[in-house]
Design an enzyme around this catalytic site. Structure first.
Site, PDB file in Angstrom:
ATOM      1  N   HIS A 191     -11.989   9.596  -9.506  1.00  0.00           N
ATOM      2  CA  HIS A 191     -10.920   9.646 -10.496  1.00  0.00           C
ATOM      3  C   HIS A 191      -9.862  10.700 -10.159  1.00  0.00           C
ATOM      4  O   HIS A 191      -9.519  11.551 -10.972  1.00  0.00           O
ATOM      5  CB  HIS A 191     -11.489   9.847 -11.898  1.00  0.00           C
ATOM      6  CG  HIS A 191     -12.075   8.589 -12.439  1.00  0.00           C
ATOM      7  ND1 HIS A 191     -13.333   8.154 -12.071  1.00  0.00           N
ATOM      8  CD2 HIS A 191     -11.573   7.653 -13.278  1.00  0.00           C
ATOM      9  CE1 HIS A 191     -13.588   7.016 -12.681  1.00  0.00           C
ATOM     10  NE2 HIS A 191     -12.538   6.673 -13.405  1.00  0.00           N
TER      11      HIS A 191
ATOM     12  N   CYS B   1       0.805  -1.231   0.000  1.00  0.00           N
ATOM     13  CA  CYS B   1       0.000   0.000   0.000  1.00  0.00           C
ATOM     14  C   CYS B   1       0.833   1.274   0.000  1.00  0.00           C
ATOM     15  O   CYS B   1       0.295   2.375  -0.070  1.00  0.00           O
ATOM     16  CB  CYS B   1      -0.980   0.003   1.169  1.00  0.00           C
ATOM     17  SG  CYS B   1      -2.247  -1.268   0.992  1.00  0.00           S
TER      18      CYS B   1
ATOM     19  N   GLU C 188     -12.833  -0.227   1.041  1.00  0.00           N
ATOM     20  CA  GLU C 188     -11.761  -0.201   0.043  1.00  0.00           C
ATOM     21  C   GLU C 188     -11.982  -1.309  -0.984  1.00  0.00           C
ATOM     22  O   GLU C 188     -11.630  -1.164  -2.139  1.00  0.00           O
ATOM     23  CB  GLU C 188     -10.404  -0.431   0.698  1.00  0.00           C
ATOM     24  CG  GLU C 188      -9.860   0.750   1.418  1.00  0.00           C
ATOM     25  CD  GLU C 188      -8.412   0.534   1.836  1.00  0.00           C
ATOM     26  OE1 GLU C 188      -7.816   1.519   2.263  1.00  0.00           O
ATOM     27  OE2 GLU C 188      -7.872  -0.581   1.739  1.00  0.00           O
TER      28      GLU C 188
END
Length: 140
Positions: A71, A23, A129
């Protein structure tokens, strides 16, 4: 106590600066924000009689939050070098700087606060997530 729940999703990237693991690299998620609002009573009159509120009012506000983050690269302030920032901006990438590490836990509290500031009474906010991994925030 009455509860109302809805959710929206958005796609964005993030990374966890200083994290030792996968991550720490920029990666994307299909984030889902799920909010539960509460109230001890229902509306007694008018169009919303028998409701906490109109689902569409809550959904619209939540969608505005999701649209803002959609985005984009979400990152913690001071975790990208200035030349990296300049290149990303010059190339037209959408960047969202936050004053905290963009974990699901921190985002759930952040979205909770935004909804509260907009006049909603959130019971909790859950941020997924992945379909199987989420974090929830509610005030204690």
């Amino acid at each position: 106590m009455y509860f109302l729940k809805t959710q929206v999703s958005f796609d964005s990237a993030h990374f966890l600066y200083g994290y030792e693991g996968k991550c720490s690299n920029i990666h994307g998620h299909r984030w889902t924000i799920e909010v539960t609002v509460k109230n001890a009573f229902l509306q007694r009159n008018g169009q919303q009689k028998g409701m906490i509120m109109d689902f569409s009012d809550l959904k619209k506000s939540l969608q505005l939050i999701a649209d803002h983050y959609d985005h984009a690269l979400i990152y913690e302030k001071n975790t990208l070098k200035s030349d990296t920032m300049e290149c990303l901006k010059r190339d037209g990438f959408r960047l969202i700087e936050l004053p905290f590490r963009p974990t699901a836990e921190n985002l759930s509290r952040h979205f909770f606060t935004i909804l509260k500031e907009r006049g909603f009474r959130p019971h909790n906010v859950t941020v997924y997530e992945t379909p199987d991994n989420c974090a929830m925030y509610e005030e204690g």
